[in-house]
Design a protein around this motif. Structure first.
Motif, PDB file in Angstrom:
ATOM      1  N   SER A 154       0.826  -1.205   0.000  1.00 18.54           N
ATOM      2  CA  SER A 154       0.000   0.000   0.000  1.00 18.54           C
ATOM      3  C   SER A 154       0.864   1.260   0.000  1.00 18.54           C
ATOM      4  O   SER A 154       0.523   2.257  -0.650  1.00 18.54           O
ATOM      5  CB  SER A 154      -0.933  -0.011   1.209  1.00 18.54           C
ATOM      6  N   ALA A 155       1.993   1.217   0.719  1.00 21.32           N
ATOM      7  CA  ALA A 155       2.900   2.369   0.753  1.00 21.32           C
ATOM      8  C   ALA A 155       3.488   2.639  -0.622  1.00 21.32           C
ATOM      9  O   ALA A 155       3.564   3.791  -1.067  1.00 21.32           O
ATOM     10  CB  ALA A 155       4.006   2.125   1.777  1.00 21.32           C
ATOM     11  N   LEU A 156       3.908   1.597  -1.326  1.00 20.14           N
ATOM     12  CA  LEU A 156       4.487   1.782  -2.654  1.00 20.14           C
ATOM     13  C   LEU A 156       3.423   2.148  -3.679  1.00 20.14           C
ATOM     14  O   LEU A 156       3.667   2.958  -4.583  1.00 20.14           O
ATOM     15  CB  LEU A 156       5.212   0.508  -3.079  1.00 20.14           C
ATOM     16  N   GLU A 157       2.246   1.566  -3.543  1.00 18.46           N
ATOM     17  CA  GLU A 157       1.160   1.863  -4.487  1.00 18.46           C
ATOM     18  C   GLU A 157       0.732   3.316  -4.410  1.00 18.46           C
ATOM     19  O   GLU A 157       0.353   3.916  -5.412  1.00 18.46           O
ATOM     20  CB  GLU A 157      -0.031   0.943  -4.219  1.00 18.46           C
ATOM     21  N   SER A 158       0.794   3.905  -3.227  1.00 14.90           N
ATOM     22  CA  SER A 158       0.426   5.310  -3.084  1.00 14.90           C
ATOM     23  C   SER A 158       1.392   6.235  -3.808  1.00 14.90           C
ATOM     24  O   SER A 158       1.065   7.385  -4.088  1.00 14.90           O
ATOM     25  CB  SER A 158       0.369   5.683  -1.602  1.00 14.90           C
ATOM     26  N   VAL A 159       2.584   5.725  -4.139  1.00 16.11           N
ATOM     27  CA  VAL A 159       3.597   6.535  -4.818  1.00 16.11           C
ATOM     28  C   VAL A 159       3.619   6.270  -6.321  1.00 16.11           C
ATOM     29  O   VAL A 159       3.597   7.187  -7.128  1.00 16.11           O
ATOM     30  CB  VAL A 159       4.992   6.272  -4.215  1.00 16.11           C
ATOM     31  N   VAL A 160       3.647   4.990  -6.709  1.00 17.82           N
ATOM     32  CA  VAL A 160       3.747   4.638  -8.130  1.00 17.82           C
ATOM     33  C   VAL A 160       2.389   4.489  -8.789  1.00 17.82           C
ATOM     34  O   VAL A 160       2.284   4.507 -10.017  1.00 17.82           O
ATOM     35  CB  VAL A 160       4.570   3.348  -8.310  1.00 17.82           C
ATOM     36  N   GLY A 161       1.322   4.312  -7.996  1.00 18.87           N
ATOM     37  CA  GLY A 161      -0.025   4.215  -8.534  1.00 18.87           C
ATOM     38  C   GLY A 161      -0.427   2.849  -9.032  1.00 18.87           C
ATOM     39  O   GLY A 161      -1.601   2.495  -9.027  1.00 18.87           O
ATOM     40  N   ASP A 162       0.511   2.033  -9.478  1.00 17.20           N
ATOM     41  CA  ASP A 162       0.198   0.715 -10.029  1.00 17.20           C
ATOM     42  C   ASP A 162       1.354  -0.223  -9.719  1.00 17.20           C
ATOM     43  O   ASP A 162       2.515   0.104  -9.968  1.00 17.20           O
ATOM     44  CB  ASP A 162      -0.029   0.815 -11.542  1.00 17.20           C
ATOM     45  N   LEU A 163       1.024  -1.397  -9.198  1.00 17.62           N
ATOM     46  CA  LEU A 163       2.056  -2.354  -8.810  1.00 17.62           C
ATOM     47  C   LEU A 163       2.304  -3.414  -9.869  1.00 17.62           C
ATOM     48  O   LEU A 163       3.040  -4.375  -9.608  1.00 17.62           O
ATOM     49  CB  LEU A 163       1.666  -3.041  -7.493  1.00 17.62           C
ATOM     50  N   SER A 164       1.734  -3.258 -11.062  1.00 17.73           N
ATOM     51  CA  SER A 164       1.916  -4.258 -12.108  1.00 17.73           C
ATOM     52  C   SER A 164       3.348  -4.281 -12.639  1.00 17.73           C
ATOM     53  O   SER A 164       3.777  -5.268 -13.233  1.00 17.73           O
ATOM     54  CB  SER A 164       0.942  -3.997 -13.260  1.00 17.73           C
ATOM     55  N   LYS A 165       4.102  -3.195 -12.449  1.00 18.45           N
ATOM     56  CA  LYS A 165       5.492  -3.124 -12.898  1.00 18.45           C
ATOM     57  C   LYS A 165       6.470  -3.305 -11.745  1.00 18.45           C
ATOM     58  O   LYS A 165       7.637  -2.922 -11.845  1.00 18.45           O
ATOM     59  CB  LYS A 165       5.750  -1.777 -13.581  1.00 18.45           C
ATOM     60  N   THR A 166       6.004  -3.872 -10.663  1.00 21.34           N
ATOM     61  CA  THR A 166       6.858  -4.064  -9.495  1.00 21.34           C
ATOM     62  C   THR A 166       6.833  -5.527  -9.067  1.00 21.34           C
ATOM     63  O   THR A 166       5.913  -6.289  -9.408  1.00 21.34           O
ATOM     64  CB  THR A 166       6.394  -3.191  -8.315  1.00 21.34           C
ATOM     65  N   TYR A 167       7.854  -5.921  -8.319  1.00 17.91           N
ATOM     66  CA  TYR A 167       7.948  -7.284  -7.806  1.00 17.91           C
ATOM     67  C   TYR A 167       8.508  -7.238  -6.393  1.00 17.91           C
ATOM     68  O   TYR A 167       9.632  -6.773  -6.174  1.00 17.91           O
ATOM     69  CB  TYR A 167       8.852  -8.140  -8.697  1.00 17.91           C
TER      70      TYR A 167
END
Length: 239
Positions: A154-167
């Protein structure tokens, strides 16, 4: 016989129907706060240069093996060299290792330090900065998420907006620190910060939000922003 009697006594006991309760709210644990921070990294794009010592050893090893190589007749070598003469010649120029972002020291670009790992730093209000803008990692205070990793997501999603490009690498944190309250802070109990590792994948461009400023820095540059935790971060981050 005795075991049969004891087992029947156990079965005769009333079953416990009330489920055990687990406290997931930080406010119910003595005021202690738990913070999930994300070490968001871009992996190296090109192979790092070989260390001079390693290169010297490989050169020595090659020359040492050459003295034991098999000698082939000249007729065989001539046939081998004649192969591929009819193929089209394709000129290939490799891309430079030093980019424009390296030359201008553009720390907002992902196209720099291609042979190193880059880490995301945000500038803004942090949990332990009392409202003062500081450089920090993406973070969130653990509240009602089912797991601590979900809080980190949730912390990272609030910054990048989408977690599809993250692992996210694993479910467990890679380390943690204890944050002592400031002298003028009304909070008496210390807080705990847990670090999770996440990696940027399948893209070289990323739009960031919910921060006043941001930087992509190498490990050496990162340690300069946290001098008080440099020793711990240097051990925790392997690059």
């Amino acid at each position: 016989m005795h075991r049969t009697v004891e087992y029947s006594r156990v079965l005769a006991r009333p079953l416990l129907t009330a489920a055990r309760g687990f406290c997931t709210s930080p406010s119910k644990s003595g005021g202690e706060k738990i913070v999930a921070s994300v070490l968001f990294e871009r992996l190296p794009v090109v192979i790092p240069k070989i260390d001079p010592i390693v290169y010297a050893f490989q050169e020595f090893s090659f020359r040492w093996q050459q003295q034991y190589r098999k000698e082939y007749p000249d007729t065989f070598l001539q046939k081998s060299n004649a192969r591929g003469q009819g193929d089209h010649h394709i000129e290939y120029t490799p891309a430079p290792r030093i980019t424009e972002a390296d030359k201008t020291n553009d720390k907002k670009s992902l196209q720099r330090a291609l042979d190193r790992r880059l880490y995301l730093l945000l500038y803004g209000s942090s949990y332990d900065s009392n409202g003062t803008p500081v450089w920090h990692f993406p973070e969130k205070v653990y509240d009602s998420e089912p797991t601590l990793r979900k809080c980190a997501e949730s912390a990272l999603e609030s910054v990048v907006g989408d977690l599809s490009k993250t692992y996210f690498v694993g479910n467990a944190p890679m380390g943690h620190t204890v944050i002592q309250p400031a002298e003028n802070d009304k909070v008496d109990a210390p807080s705990k910060r847990f670090f999770f590792k996440s990696q940027l994948i399948a893209t070289s461009k990323l739009k960031l939000g919910k921060c006043e400023d941001y930087l992509w820095v190498t490990k050496d540059e990162l340690l300069e922003y946290f001098p008080q935790h440099a020793e711990y971060l240097n051990k925790m981050i392997i690059s």
